[in-house]
Design an enzyme around this catalytic site. Structure first.
Site, PDB file in Angstrom:
ATOM      1  N   PHE A   1      45.368  40.251  27.817  1.00 56.48           N
ATOM      2  CA  PHE A   1      45.652  41.409  26.967  1.00 56.48           C
ATOM      3  C   PHE A   1      44.355  42.194  26.831  1.00 56.48           C
ATOM      4  CE2 PHE A   1      46.682  43.521  22.896  1.00 56.48           C
ATOM      5  CZ  PHE A   1      48.026  43.793  23.029  1.00 56.48           C
TER       6      PHE A   1
ATOM      7  N   THR B   1      40.874  36.884  26.168  1.00 55.97           N
ATOM      8  CA  THR B   1      41.316  35.498  26.231  1.00 55.97           C
ATOM      9  C   THR B   1      41.948  35.200  27.586  1.00 55.97           C
ATOM     10  OG1 THR B   1      41.719  35.438  23.847  1.00 55.97           O
ATOM     11  CG2 THR B   1      42.856  33.796  25.177  1.00 55.97           C
TER      12      THR B   1
ATOM     13  N   ARG C   1      39.457   4.761   3.406  1.00 54.41           N
ATOM     14  CA  ARG C   1      38.057   4.782   2.987  1.00 54.41           C
ATOM     15  C   ARG C   1      37.907   4.172   1.593  1.00 54.41           C
ATOM     16  NH1 ARG C   1      32.665   4.653   4.157  1.00 54.41           N
ATOM     17  NH2 ARG C   1      31.460   6.091   2.853  1.00 54.41           N
TER      18      ARG C   1
ATOM     19  N   ILE D   1      36.308  15.826   2.308  1.00 51.46           N
ATOM     20  CA  ILE D   1      36.877  14.528   1.955  1.00 51.46           C
ATOM     21  C   ILE D   1      36.290  13.424   2.832  1.00 51.46           C
ATOM     22  CG2 ILE D   1      39.025  13.183   2.062  1.00 51.46           C
ATOM     23  CD1 ILE D   1      40.447  15.736   1.036  1.00 51.46           C
TER      24      ILE D   1
ATOM     25  N   GLU E   1      42.768  39.077  16.633  1.00 51.67           N
ATOM     26  CA  GLU E   1      44.056  39.726  16.344  1.00 51.67           C
ATOM     27  C   GLU E   1      44.002  40.504  15.036  1.00 51.67           C
ATOM     28  OE1 GLU E   1      46.218  40.059  18.461  1.00 51.67           O
ATOM     29  OE2 GLU E   1      45.918  38.435  19.873  1.00 51.67           O
TER      30      GLU E   1
END
Length: 382
Positions: free
Chosen positions: A125, A160, A271, A340, A366
């Site tokens: 594109f 791309t 964890r 986390i 985009e």
């Protein structure tokens, strides 16, 4: 409103998820390290064989004819495994849709089967230029009449899949004297056309498996039959297709955000700190609760935009809202997941570090988040 997916949509979503888990996840880290390119290209062909390169293309041209909702579901599912693959599939579908929308019957018959079947591993594109990004109407690439054909001169940036695209949709100025944005046309240019050169791939922060290249046109001669749609009306075509592309990138962001949160959730169950799983701590639970809620909001906005597009409605504002919210929420989700994991989140041994880099571009390409806000505010005040 019935939010249940049809059997076909569920099948496409599950097929994409299964493919992502079996074929894409294992190669995503390799691509990020500059390896695994052969597997990447092989997977593009496999996805074409499964029908993912023409999800909203008519069956007579080799498409799946599944619609915009199925497209969104597929991109999100593929992105959970590999963002580089997902953006390639998204942009290739966008090119196929613009060809189906405005091309002649002969052009459709020539190019769409090649895209949908994977004969062309991808499609490009070519709109953005170094001086015409958020404002593509300022492009400088020109197409000048030469007998029965045209000669292209100029360059495009950040394209791309340019390295392995079989065909490009190229926008160029065809009437220099027309008002801004009014004298632009679009053309179909094959990869091997003399005068078309693909430059070296950009060294990017994330989504490294997806090639992003400049494309140069140096006295590139194309036939009259390369003109796609109406002369000097190409800019309107570009704006319309970008709205659909925003559904794709928003869906890609959603998949990345969900993958990050799911990994962090499972990690938190295992964890141990202070003699118990960290999932037991309320602070962490609320982090995930907020992030999953945002992802659900993003999913609903994307489904609304995709359904409106599929129904033939005006979906431009909805696509911008969905892309804006999904991309920014997914960025937060990936950083929440990384947090986390603590020190492990910063370690390349774990996928959160890569996901946080892969997701960053979704609020830029985009149409940046700032451009989406401009589009939304114009609609609000119109």
């Amino acid at each position: 409103m019935n939010l249940n997916l049809s059997e076909e949509q569920q099948f496409i979503q599950q097929t994409a998820r299964d493919f992502a888990e079996k074929e894409l996840v294992g190669n995503a880290a390799k691509l990020d390290a500059g390896q695994g390119q052969d597997e990447f290209l092989t997977n593009l062909k496999k996805l074409a064989d499964l029908g993912f390169m023409g999800l909203n293309v008519d069956a007579e041209y080799g498409g799946t004819e599944a619609g915009a909702v199925a497209f969104s579901l597929a991109i999100s599912s593929i992105a959970r495994g590999c963002a580089s693959t997902a953006v390639t599939v998204s942009v290739t579908n966008m090119v196929a849709e613009v060809i189906q929308s405005v091309a002649s019957v002969e052009q459709k018959q020539n190019y769409l089967p090649k895209i949908c079947s994977g004969e062309y591993l991808a499609a490009g594109f070519c709109l953005t230029e170094s001086g015409a990004g958020s404002d593509p109407s300022g492009m400088k690439t020109t197409a000048v009449r030469d007998g029965d054909g045209w000669v292209l001169n100029g360059s495009k940036a950040y394209i791309t899949s340019a390295e392995y695209a079989g065909v490009f949709v190229v926008w160029a100025v065809t009437d220099k004297d027309a008002p801004r944005g009014k004298g632009i046309s679009c053309f179909l240019v094959e990869r091997e056309t003399a005068g078309l050169t693909v430059g070296p791939a950009e060294e990017k922060m994330g989504q490294k498996g997806s090639a992003t290249n400049p494309v140069y046109f140096d006295d590139c001669s194309i036939p009259a039959s390369a003109l796609m749609g109406t002369l000097n009306r190409g800019y309107q075509v570009a704006l319309g297709e970008l709205a659909g592309g925003r559904i794709g990138i928003g869906s890609l962001a959603l998949g990345l955000g969900e993958a990050a949160l799911d990994y962090a959730r499972d990690y938190a169950k295992e964890r141990q700190q202070f003699g118990q799983p960290i999932a037991n701590f309320q602070g962490l639970q609320w982090m995930l609760a907020d992030a999953y809620t945002e992802m659900e909001g993003a999913r609903l906005l994307l489904m609304q935009a995709a359904f409106t597009k599929e129904s033939g409605g005006d979906f431009g504002k909805q696509a911008s809202m969905a892309k804006l919210f999904a991309s920014e929420a997914a960025n937060r989700a990936c950083y929440t997941g990384l947090q986390i994991l603590g020190g492990n989140g910063y370690n390349r041994e774990y996928p959160l570090e890569r996901l946080a880099r892969d997701v960053r571009i979704t609020s830029i390409y985009e149409g940046t988040s700032e451009i989406q806000r401009m589009i939304i505010s114009r609609s609000v005040f119109s």
